[in-house]
Design a protein around this motif. Structure first.
Motif, PDB file in Angstrom:
ATOM      1  N   GLU A   1       7.372   4.014  -4.864  1.00 31.91           N
ATOM      2  CA  GLU A   1       7.577   3.752  -3.357  1.00 31.91           C
ATOM      3  C   GLU A   1       6.981   4.674  -2.383  1.00 31.91           C
ATOM      4  OE1 GLU A   1      10.048   1.277  -0.751  1.00 31.91           O
ATOM      5  OE2 GLU A   1      10.991   1.436  -2.194  1.00 31.91           O
ATOM      6  N   GLY A   2       6.087   4.284  -1.799  1.00 33.23           N
ATOM      7  CA  GLY A   2       5.291   5.728  -1.019  1.00 33.23           C
ATOM      8  C   GLY A   2       5.328   5.654   0.696  1.00 33.23           C
ATOM      9  N   ARG A   3       5.509   6.228   1.434  1.00 29.35           N
ATOM     10  CA  ARG A   3       6.080   6.506   2.410  1.00 29.35           C
ATOM     11  C   ARG A   3       3.831   6.246   3.906  1.00 29.35           C
ATOM     12  NH1 ARG A   3       6.524   8.429   7.894  1.00 29.35           N
ATOM     13  NH2 ARG A   3       5.714  10.475   7.363  1.00 29.35           N
ATOM     14  N   VAL A   4       3.984   5.450   3.908  1.00 34.81           N
ATOM     15  CA  VAL A   4       1.946   5.171   4.224  1.00 34.81           C
ATOM     16  C   VAL A   4       2.039   4.812   6.123  1.00 34.81           C
ATOM     17  CG1 VAL A   4       1.108   5.903   2.522  1.00 34.81           C
ATOM     18  CG2 VAL A   4       1.757   3.769   3.276  1.00 34.81           C
TER      19      VAL A   4
ATOM     20  N   ARG B   1      -4.383  -7.569 -26.314  1.00 37.31           N
ATOM     21  CA  ARG B   1      -3.804  -6.134 -26.361  1.00 37.31           C
ATOM     22  C   ARG B   1      -3.008  -6.417 -25.232  1.00 37.31           C
ATOM     23  NH1 ARG B   1      -6.184  -1.784 -25.299  1.00 37.31           N
ATOM     24  NH2 ARG B   1      -8.459  -2.006 -25.210  1.00 37.31           N
ATOM     25  N   THR B   2      -2.099  -5.545 -24.575  1.00 38.32           N
ATOM     26  CA  THR B   2      -1.891  -5.032 -22.933  1.00 38.32           C
ATOM     27  C   THR B   2      -2.272  -3.728 -23.185  1.00 38.32           C
ATOM     28  OG1 THR B   2       0.234  -6.729 -23.552  1.00 38.32           O
ATOM     29  CG2 THR B   2      -0.174  -5.257 -21.355  1.00 38.32           C
ATOM     30  N   GLN B   3      -2.920  -3.899 -21.759  1.00 38.08           N
ATOM     31  CA  GLN B   3      -3.131  -2.094 -21.519  1.00 38.08           C
ATOM     32  C   GLN B   3      -2.504  -2.087 -19.885  1.00 38.08           C
ATOM     33  OE1 GLN B   3      -7.155  -1.342 -20.058  1.00 38.08           O
ATOM     34  NE2 GLN B   3      -7.464  -0.077 -21.948  1.00 38.08           N
ATOM     35  N   ILE B   4      -2.136  -0.837 -19.412  1.00 34.63           N
ATOM     36  CA  ILE B   4      -1.201  -0.582 -18.533  1.00 34.63           C
ATOM     37  C   ILE B   4      -2.303   0.168 -17.901  1.00 34.63           C
ATOM     38  CG2 ILE B   4       0.753   0.839 -17.481  1.00 34.63           C
ATOM     39  CD1 ILE B   4       2.397   0.150 -20.229  1.00 34.63           C
ATOM     40  N   PHE B   5      -2.858  -0.120 -16.579  1.00 39.40           N
ATOM     41  CA  PHE B   5      -3.145   0.797 -15.358  1.00 39.40           C
ATOM     42  C   PHE B   5      -2.281   1.095 -14.234  1.00 39.40           C
ATOM     43  CE2 PHE B   5      -5.689   1.168 -11.717  1.00 39.40           C
ATOM     44  CZ  PHE B   5      -7.028   2.079 -12.538  1.00 39.40           C
ATOM     45  N   THR B   6      -1.855   2.426 -14.312  1.00 39.24           N
ATOM     46  CA  THR B   6      -1.243   2.793 -13.238  1.00 39.24           C
ATOM     47  C   THR B   6      -1.831   3.849 -12.269  1.00 39.24           C
ATOM     48  OG1 THR B   6       0.031   3.754 -15.610  1.00 39.24           O
ATOM     49  CG2 THR B   6       1.190   4.570 -13.323  1.00 39.24           C
ATOM     50  N   GLY B   7      -1.561   3.430 -10.679  1.00 37.04           N
ATOM     51  CA  GLY B   7      -2.119   4.250  -9.956  1.00 37.04           C
ATOM     52  C   GLY B   7      -1.651   3.519  -8.680  1.00 37.04           C
TER      53      GLY B   7
ATOM     54  N   PRO C   1       0.939  -1.032   0.241  1.00 35.01           N
ATOM     55  CA  PRO C   1       0.130   0.065  -0.021  1.00 35.01           C
ATOM     56  C   PRO C   1       1.099   1.201  -0.078  1.00 35.01           C
ATOM     57  CG  PRO C   1      -0.010  -1.306   1.959  1.00 35.01           C
ATOM     58  CD  PRO C   1       0.262  -2.424   1.493  1.00 35.01           C
ATOM     59  N   GLY C   2       0.652   2.273  -0.843  1.00 26.57           N
ATOM     60  CA  GLY C   2       1.305   3.580  -1.206  1.00 26.57           C
ATOM     61  C   GLY C   2       1.893   3.591  -2.236  1.00 26.57           C
ATOM     62  N   ASP C   3       2.370   2.103  -2.794  1.00 29.81           N
ATOM     63  CA  ASP C   3       3.995   2.678  -3.588  1.00 29.81           C
ATOM     64  C   ASP C   3       2.610   2.398  -5.083  1.00 29.81           C
ATOM     65  OD1 ASP C   3       4.713   1.281  -1.776  1.00 29.81           O
ATOM     66  OD2 ASP C   3       5.070  -0.390  -2.639  1.00 29.81           O
ATOM     67  N   THR C   4       3.291   2.952  -6.530  1.00 25.51           N
ATOM     68  CA  THR C   4       2.541   3.417  -7.062  1.00 25.51           C
ATOM     69  C   THR C   4       2.471   2.820  -8.189  1.00 25.51           C
ATOM     70  OG1 THR C   4       2.860   6.128  -6.640  1.00 25.51           O
ATOM     71  CG2 THR C   4       1.975   5.221  -9.070  1.00 25.51           C
ATOM     72  N   VAL C   5       2.165   1.803  -8.804  1.00 20.31           N
ATOM     73  CA  VAL C   5       2.362   0.711  -9.748  1.00 20.31           C
ATOM     74  C   VAL C   5       2.041   1.079 -11.337  1.00 20.31           C
ATOM     75  CG1 VAL C   5       2.874  -1.009  -7.987  1.00 20.31           C
ATOM     76  CG2 VAL C   5       0.403  -0.702  -8.894  1.00 20.31           C
ATOM     77  N   LYS C   6       2.420   0.046 -11.792  1.00 17.75           N
ATOM     78  CA  LYS C   6       1.508  -0.014 -13.253  1.00 17.75           C
ATOM     79  C   LYS C   6       1.618  -1.451 -13.203  1.00 17.75           C
ATOM     80  CE  LYS C   6       4.478   2.951 -16.255  1.00 17.75           C
ATOM     81  NZ  LYS C   6       5.611   3.458 -16.921  1.00 17.75           N
ATOM     82  N   VAL C   7       0.190  -1.429 -13.916  1.00 19.10           N
ATOM     83  CA  VAL C   7      -0.511  -2.692 -14.025  1.00 19.10           C
ATOM     84  C   VAL C   7      -0.571  -2.751 -15.352  1.00 19.10           C
ATOM     85  CG1 VAL C   7      -1.844  -4.658 -13.441  1.00 19.10           C
ATOM     86  CG2 VAL C   7      -1.290  -3.070 -11.581  1.00 19.10           C
TER      87      VAL C   7
ATOM     88  N   LYS D   1       8.676   7.064  -0.445  1.00 22.25           N
ATOM     89  CA  LYS D   1       9.837   6.469   1.057  1.00 22.25           C
ATOM     90  C   LYS D   1      11.243   7.512   1.219  1.00 22.25           C
ATOM     91  CE  LYS D   1       9.325   1.892   3.027  1.00 22.25           C
ATOM     92  NZ  LYS D   1       8.887   0.811   3.455  1.00 22.25           N
ATOM     93  N   ARG D   2      11.967   7.389   2.575  1.00 25.67           N
ATOM     94  CA  ARG D   2      13.309   8.075   2.074  1.00 25.67           C
ATOM     95  C   ARG D   2      14.274   6.008   1.790  1.00 25.67           C
ATOM     96  NH1 ARG D   2      14.164  13.211   5.739  1.00 25.67           N
ATOM     97  NH2 ARG D   2      12.864  14.663   4.145  1.00 25.67           N
ATOM     98  N   LYS D   3      15.144   6.684   1.685  1.00 21.59           N
ATOM     99  CA  LYS D   3      15.677   5.443   1.151  1.00 21.59           C
ATOM    100  C   LYS D   3      16.785   5.335   2.260  1.00 21.59           C
ATOM    101  CE  LYS D   3      14.665   2.867  -1.851  1.00 21.59           C
ATOM    102  NZ  LYS D   3      14.391   3.473  -3.157  1.00 21.59           N
ATOM    103  N   VAL D   4      17.271   4.086   3.003  1.00 21.10           N
ATOM    104  CA  VAL D   4      18.454   4.423   3.773  1.00 21.10           C
ATOM    105  C   VAL D   4      19.869   4.786   3.872  1.00 21.10           C
ATOM    106  CG1 VAL D   4      18.890   3.627   6.314  1.00 21.10           C
ATOM    107  CG2 VAL D   4      16.835   3.383   5.505  1.00 21.10           C
ATOM    108  N   THR D   5      19.757   5.686   3.735  1.00 20.95           N
ATOM    109  CA  THR D   5      21.652   6.232   3.645  1.00 20.95           C
ATOM    110  C   THR D   5      22.446   6.322   4.571  1.00 20.95           C
ATOM    111  OG1 THR D   5      20.927   8.281   3.417  1.00 20.95           O
ATOM    112  CG2 THR D   5      20.769   7.063   1.315  1.00 20.95           C
ATOM    113  N   LYS D   6      23.697   5.498   4.536  1.00 16.47           N
ATOM    114  CA  LYS D   6      24.822   5.748   5.668  1.00 16.47           C
ATOM    115  C   LYS D   6      25.458   6.986   5.742  1.00 16.47           C
ATOM    116  CE  LYS D   6      26.069   0.883   5.345  1.00 16.47           C
ATOM    117  NZ  LYS D   6      26.811  -0.169   5.001  1.00 16.47           N
ATOM    118  N   LYS D   7      25.612   7.627   7.034  1.00 14.59           N
ATOM    119  CA  LYS D   7      26.278   8.443   6.713  1.00 14.59           C
ATOM    120  C   LYS D   7      27.931   8.404   6.654  1.00 14.59           C
ATOM    121  CE  LYS D   7      22.788  11.146   9.459  1.00 14.59           C
ATOM    122  NZ  LYS D   7      22.280  11.112  10.813  1.00 14.59           N
TER     123      LYS D   7
END
Lengths: 210, 118
Positions: free
Chosen positions: B88-91, B38-44, B21-27, B112-118
């Motif tokens: 990727e969504g942050r929810v 044929r192939t149809q793309i549903f984005t949401g 949940p929260g992610d944006t996907v192309k189906v 969503k923020r990627k964890v980065t090493k300091k």
């Protein structure tokens, strides 16, 4: 005819990718314990045994009945009609591969017992009004007949009573998959009763391939 | 393994991309028109994943010309050729049904923020 137990329901995808609701039945192997003939028993039928049972639970007369057929005792014994084509002999084994995908079958079982239920649940009566000065009328059945004629309640009038736990047959279910290795039969749609319920599965009269 | 799980295993997809949940996907949906496909793309946005086993589904929501459109896909359907995660969504919850009542800026989901090493 074959005996089976309901395992549960799931869904699967057909060749078009459409979802098909399916009941999984653990059917057979069944063994022919007795073949009844019109000459000897005044009607034609085949008696099948199904399911494992501990020998301790089999009494002597029943044990003898199986011994006569040269079989191990089975938990359930059920009788059914057989068509002349599927002539079987005592001691033969019937497995789920008597059915093919696409066949139409009838399934007989005992429905879930729901106990003593009122008219609202059992016959979908509407019940009475909740307001406007009513008391104790919310789930009441209403009138159960006229007055001076007939001066009694007609037989068969729908009322509260035992719901479920009756024998029921669901007709014309399509076989969607057969797995002879694990004795599984998958039918499209639902069948009577709870999980582990004993079921009798017969090919419809019109028979193979629907 | 239960018998039901055994039966279902034949119909399960081997590889399912990791999304929630929260992610944006192309189906990518296969559509059959006569003999052609044929192939149809549903984005949401994925607003829910529900069920388990072969019956698992996910709901994708998008807003097209001001009208919210939601489609529920069976996760293991052979008609879904591909599911791509675009973002990727942050929810903070599993079901994002609250998005239905929101429009405009408030209906956005933070990335969503990627964890980065300091």
């Amino acid at each position: 005819m074959i005996l089976g137990r309901k395992v549960g329901m799931t869904q699967l995808f057909d060749e078009n990718g459409e979802v098909v609701p399916a009941t999984v039945i653990e059917a057979g192997p069944c063994h022919v314990v007795q073949v009844k003939t019109p000459g000897k028993d005044s009607y034609a039928a085949v008696q099948l045994g199904f399911g494992k049972i501990r020998s301790k639970l089999v009494n002597k007369p029943l044990g003898g009945h199986f011994k006569k057929a040269g079989l191990e005792p089975r938990r359930w014994l059920r009788e059914g009609e057989i068509s002349p084509e599927e002539a079987v002999k005592v001691g033969e084994t019937l497995t789920v591969d008597i059915f093919k995908v696409g066949d139409k079958v009838n399934v007989t079982g005992t429905t879930k017992g729901l106990g003593f239920q009122g008219g609202v649940r059992r016959h979908h009566f509407r019940g009475g009004p909740k307001t406007h000065g009513q008391s104790d009328r919310l789930r009441a059945p209403g009138s159960i007949g006229a007055s001076s004629y007939p001066s009694r309640v007609w037989k068969g009038t729908r009322m509260a009573g035992q719901m479920g736990n009756v024998r029921q047959t669901v007709k014309n279910l399509t076989v969607v998959a057969v797995d002879p290795e694990s004795n599984l039969l998958l039918l499209k749609g639902s069948v009577p009763g709870k999980i582990h319920n004993l079921l009798k599965i017969t090919l419809t009269k019109r028979g193979i391939g629907g | 393994m239960s018998i039901i799980a055994q039966v279902e295993s034949k119909y399960l997809k081997k590889k399912i991309p990791n999304f929630g949940p929260g992610d944006t996907v192309k189906v990518h949906v296969k559509i059959r028109e006569g003999d052609k496909t044929r192939t149809q793309i549903f984005t949401g946005t994925v607003i829910a994943r529900s069920g388990s086993g072969v019956g698992e589904t996910f709901t994708v929501r998008k807003v097209t010309s001001g009208i919210g459109v939601e489609r529920i896909f069976p996760l293991h359907s052979p008609n879904l050729s591909k599911i791509e995660r675009v973002r990727e969504g942050r929810v903070r919850r599993a079901k994002l049904y609250y998005l239905r009542g929101l429009t405009g800026k408030s209906a956005r989901i933070a990335e969503k923020r990627k964890v980065t090493k300091k």
